[in-house]
Design a protein around this motif. Structure first.
Motif, PDB file in Angstrom:
ATOM      1  N   LEU A   7       0.814  -1.206   0.000  1.00 55.85           N
ATOM      2  CA  LEU A   7       0.000   0.000   0.000  1.00 55.85           C
ATOM      3  C   LEU A   7       0.851   1.260   0.000  1.00 55.85           C
ATOM      4  O   LEU A   7       0.369   2.345  -0.334  1.00 55.85           O
ATOM      5  N   GLU A   8       2.116   1.122   0.349  1.00 53.15           N
ATOM      6  CA  GLU A   8       3.027   2.270   0.370  1.00 53.15           C
ATOM      7  C   GLU A   8       3.695   2.497  -0.981  1.00 53.15           C
ATOM      8  O   GLU A   8       4.442   3.462  -1.164  1.00 53.15           O
ATOM      9  N   HIS A   9       3.432   1.611  -1.921  1.00 55.14           N
ATOM     10  CA  HIS A   9       4.033   1.753  -3.249  1.00 55.14           C
ATOM     11  C   HIS A   9       3.388   2.903  -4.004  1.00 55.14           C
ATOM     12  O   HIS A   9       2.164   3.038  -4.045  1.00 55.14           O
ATOM     13  N   LYS A  10       4.231   3.739  -4.619  1.00 56.85           N
ATOM     14  CA  LYS A  10       3.743   4.837  -5.443  1.00 56.85           C
ATOM     15  C   LYS A  10       3.712   4.369  -6.890  1.00 56.85           C
ATOM     16  O   LYS A  10       4.741   4.113  -7.497  1.00 56.85           O
ATOM     17  N   MET A  11       2.518   4.278  -7.422  1.00 52.36           N
ATOM     18  CA  MET A  11       2.338   3.754  -8.771  1.00 52.36           C
ATOM     19  C   MET A  11       2.819   4.756  -9.809  1.00 52.36           C
ATOM     20  O   MET A  11       2.643   5.971  -9.663  1.00 52.36           O
ATOM     21  N   HIS A  12       3.445   4.265 -10.865  1.00 49.53           N
ATOM     22  CA  HIS A  12       3.857   5.103 -11.985  1.00 49.53           C
ATOM     23  C   HIS A  12       2.627   5.569 -12.761  1.00 49.53           C
ATOM     24  O   HIS A  12       1.552   4.975 -12.679  1.00 49.53           O
ATOM     25  N   LYS A  13       2.793   6.633 -13.511  1.00 49.24           N
ATOM     26  CA  LYS A  13       1.700   7.180 -14.322  1.00 49.24           C
ATOM     27  C   LYS A  13       1.914   6.842 -15.787  1.00 49.24           C
ATOM     28  O   LYS A  13       3.027   6.905 -16.286  1.00 49.24           O
ATOM     29  N   GLU A  14       0.822   6.494 -16.447  1.00 48.40           N
ATOM     30  CA  GLU A  14       0.867   6.167 -17.869  1.00 48.40           C
ATOM     31  C   GLU A  14      -0.279   6.890 -18.575  1.00 48.40           C
ATOM     32  O   GLU A  14      -1.400   6.918 -18.071  1.00 48.40           O
ATOM     33  N   GLN A  15       0.010   7.443 -19.737  1.00 48.48           N
ATOM     34  CA  GLN A  15      -1.006   8.167 -20.489  1.00 48.48           C
ATOM     35  C   GLN A  15      -2.044   7.202 -21.062  1.00 48.48           C
ATOM     36  O   GLN A  15      -1.699   6.139 -21.565  1.00 48.48           O
ATOM     37  N   PHE A  16      -3.312   7.614 -20.980  1.00 50.85           N
ATOM     38  CA  PHE A  16      -4.380   6.782 -21.538  1.00 50.85           C
ATOM     39  C   PHE A  16      -5.382   7.638 -22.301  1.00 50.85           C
ATOM     40  O   PHE A  16      -5.521   8.843 -22.046  1.00 50.85           O
ATOM     41  N   PHE A  17      -6.063   7.001 -23.231  1.00 47.99           N
ATOM     42  CA  PHE A  17      -7.085   7.658 -24.049  1.00 47.99           C
ATOM     43  C   PHE A  17      -8.165   6.629 -24.393  1.00 47.99           C
ATOM     44  O   PHE A  17      -7.863   5.468 -24.633  1.00 47.99           O
ATOM     45  N   LEU A  18      -9.395   7.084 -24.433  1.00 44.17           N
ATOM     46  CA  LEU A  18     -10.472   6.275 -24.998  1.00 44.17           C
ATOM     47  C   LEU A  18     -11.494   7.206 -25.628  1.00 44.17           C
ATOM     48  O   LEU A  18     -11.677   8.335 -25.183  1.00 44.17           O
ATOM     49  N   THR A  19     -12.119   6.726 -26.687  1.00 39.77           N
ATOM     50  CA  THR A  19     -13.118   7.532 -27.374  1.00 39.77           C
ATOM     51  C   THR A  19     -14.430   7.485 -26.613  1.00 39.77           C
ATOM     52  O   THR A  19     -14.652   6.624 -25.751  1.00 39.77           O
ATOM     53  N   GLN A  20     -15.331   8.412 -26.970  1.00 43.19           N
ATOM     54  CA  GLN A  20     -16.646   8.403 -26.332  1.00 43.19           C
ATOM     55  C   GLN A  20     -17.397   7.124 -26.675  1.00 43.19           C
ATOM     56  O   GLN A  20     -18.117   6.570 -25.825  1.00 43.19           O
ATOM     57  N   ASP A  21     -17.215   6.622 -27.890  1.00 41.46           N
ATOM     58  CA  ASP A  21     -17.861   5.366 -28.287  1.00 41.46           C
ATOM     59  C   ASP A  21     -17.362   4.204 -27.424  1.00 41.46           C
ATOM     60  O   ASP A  21     -18.160   3.383 -26.967  1.00 41.46           O
ATOM     61  N   SER A  22     -16.044   4.148 -27.198  1.00 41.24           N
ATOM     62  CA  SER A  22     -15.492   3.094 -26.328  1.00 41.24           C
ATOM     63  C   SER A  22     -16.010   3.232 -24.911  1.00 41.24           C
ATOM     64  O   SER A  22     -16.361   2.240 -24.250  1.00 41.24           O
ATOM     65  N   ALA A  23     -16.066   4.472 -24.434  1.00 40.65           N
ATOM     66  CA  ALA A  23     -16.575   4.717 -23.078  1.00 40.65           C
ATOM     67  C   ALA A  23     -18.015   4.249 -22.944  1.00 40.65           C
ATOM     68  O   ALA A  23     -18.397   3.633 -21.938  1.00 40.65           O
ATOM     69  N   ASN A  24     -18.833   4.523 -23.962  1.00 37.18           N
ATOM     70  CA  ASN A  24     -20.238   4.101 -23.924  1.00 37.18           C
ATOM     71  C   ASN A  24     -20.346   2.581 -23.898  1.00 37.18           C
ATOM     72  O   ASN A  24     -21.163   2.019 -23.152  1.00 37.18           O
ATOM     73  N   LYS A  25     -19.536   1.924 -24.718  1.00 36.00           N
ATOM     74  CA  LYS A  25     -19.573   0.458 -24.745  1.00 36.00           C
ATOM     75  C   LYS A  25     -19.168  -0.125 -23.391  1.00 36.00           C
ATOM     76  O   LYS A  25     -19.797  -1.070 -22.889  1.00 36.00           O
ATOM     77  N   ILE A  26     -18.112   0.413 -22.804  1.00 33.44           N
ATOM     78  CA  ILE A  26     -17.645  -0.074 -21.502  1.00 33.44           C
ATOM     79  C   ILE A  26     -18.696   0.170 -20.432  1.00 33.44           C
ATOM     80  O   ILE A  26     -18.988  -0.709 -19.600  1.00 33.44           O
ATOM     81  N   GLN A  27     -19.283   1.345 -20.458  1.00 29.52           N
ATOM     82  CA  GLN A  27     -20.278   1.699 -19.446  1.00 29.52           C
ATOM     83  C   GLN A  27     -21.523   0.810 -19.532  1.00 29.52           C
ATOM     84  O   GLN A  27     -22.101   0.432 -18.507  1.00 29.52           O
ATOM     85  N   ASN A  28     -21.894   0.438 -20.749  1.00 26.23           N
ATOM     86  CA  ASN A  28     -23.143  -0.315 -20.941  1.00 26.23           C
ATOM     87  C   ASN A  28     -22.952  -1.828 -20.967  1.00 26.23           C
ATOM     88  O   ASN A  28     -23.941  -2.570 -20.980  1.00 26.23           O
ATOM     89  N   ALA A  29     -21.723  -2.292 -20.975  1.00 29.05           N
ATOM     90  CA  ALA A  29     -21.458  -3.730 -21.088  1.00 29.05           C
ATOM     91  C   ALA A  29     -21.885  -4.475 -19.821  1.00 29.05           C
ATOM     92  O   ALA A  29     -21.634  -4.020 -18.701  1.00 29.05           O
TER      93      ALA A  29
END
Length: 375
Positions: free
Chosen positions: A262-284
């Motif tokens: 729990l004390e580990h500091k996670m690295h950051k990675e850039q991410f992107f998703l389209t609105q269409d992908s977001a809708n599919k994920i949200q409704n799945a």
């Protein structure tokens, strides 16, 4: 609590089971299938991957593309006559990300301080702007420093060699386009250090998924490497699917140091998703993530709803997935956040049991190795 102790995520793997090259055809790779509802293990191959998937599942692929991000250069020093020349010391550099115009986060192997120069040939040099050492128990990252560097070209012909330039030479900063073109032409595919071999021409294809689109990763989303063009298109025809992008970054090569995870500091990675992908994920109603990187984007979106940003989500047995029901993943190194992510699905004890089973059945481990499907 055992599941929070770093030592709990250690295991012994015979070196012979570290896969140094992929298997062809890709569908011949082994696949360990674990069905949680029945507590059932099945040994199969990727030829049968689709047979285990629920018909209503949404497949989520990470379409990041691996950069030829590793560079080899030579350290530059200044002599007593104010003539800048190379010292002969070899320097290895690994690109991680762009910080600002012509300022890049790099990981260097070699003794470098702020102000030092590195020559990469072709008249291209890097100057160290800022330095930050990291602490790691991983021997592959000991003594390796993250540094901010600017890249430039010497604008007049070289007077002594392609590795040196006069002190009064004019410097031309590389544009973003020029920098990435330089990587494309002179960079090497950044194979993981544990493979202990140099990259080859074949790795330019082998260490890239068939659906890679967006350049930016310094490591492949390795679960994706199991699919050929044919098997990928077959999956797309048979199941609903979508793509997200997460550019795999520095944390891939850095082990966890904190004894309490729990004390580990996670690295950051850039991410992107389209609105269409977001809708599919949200409704799945059911989602199968193709790889740990896909899981992290799905779960980042489930928590904050953002379509882009920097993901530092750390999944482990006390921070379980909220939206992802199934995951396809490779077998990961000990004491890594990737192994802890697997444990977030099935718990520490079951994770270790499945790894022991895979070792006993002579599965191939790590980036070019076999896979596991958790349902």
């Amino acid at each position: 609590m055992r599941e929070l102790q770093l030592a709990s995520y250690d295991y012994f793997l015979p070196k012979v089971q570290i896969a140094t090259h992929p298997i062809f055809p890709k569908e011949a790779a082994k696949l360990l299938v674990y069905e949680r509802a029945q507590d059932k293990i099945t040994h199969a191959t990727f030829k049968d991957f689709s047979k285990f998937l629920p018909p209503d599942t949404l497949l989520v692929f990470n379409n990041t593309k691996v950069l030829p991000a590793r560079l080899y250069g030579t350290k530059v020093i200044q002599d007593s006559k104010a003539q800048t020349q190379t010292s002969g010391a070899k320097i290895e550099a690994l690109f991680h990300k762009e910080i600002s115009p012509n300022v890049y986060l790099m990981q260097f192997k070699g003794r470098l301080k702020v102000g030092h120069l590195v020559s990469f040939g072709q008249g291209i040099f890097a100057r160290i702007l800022k330095s930050q050492q990291i602490e790691s128990q991983n021997p592959d990252t000991q003594g390796v420093g993250f540094k901010e560097a600017e890249f430039f070209r010497v604008s007049q012909p070289q007077t002594k060699s392609s590795q040196s330039f006069p002190q009064d030479s004019l410097e031309s900063p590389l544009s973003r386009k020029e920098f990435f073109e330089f990587l494309e032409h002179f960079g090497h595919i950044p194979l993981p250090p544990y493979l202990k071999r140099k990259d080859t021409q074949e790795d330019k294809n082998d260490y890239q998924s068939v659906f890679a689109k967006h350049l930016g990763a310094i490591a492949a989303p390795t679960a994706s490497l199991h699919f050929s063009e044919e098997s990928y298109h077959d999956l797309k025809n048979r199941f609903d699917s979508t793509e997200i992008t997460l550019h795999v970054g520095a944390g891939t090569f850095i082990g966890v140091n904190a004894e309490n995870i729990l004390e580990h500091k996670m690295h950051k990675e850039q991410f992107f998703l389209t609105q269409d992908s977001a809708n599919k994920i949200q409704n799945a109603s059911h989602i199968t993530a193709i790889g740990t990187t896909a899981v992290r984007v799905i779960e980042e979106f489930a928590r904050n709803g953002a379509l882009s940003g920097e993901c530092d989500l750390f999944l482990h047995p006390q921070n379980k997935p909220l939206k992802t029901q199934a995951i396809l993943t490779n077998f990961h190194l000990p004491k890594t956040t990737l192994l802890m992510l697997v444990a977030s699905f099935i718990g520490l004890d079951k994770t270790k049991q499945l790894y022991e089973e895979a070792i006993a059945q002579n599965y191939r481990f790590y980036s070019y190795g076999d896979g596991m499907l958790i349902l």
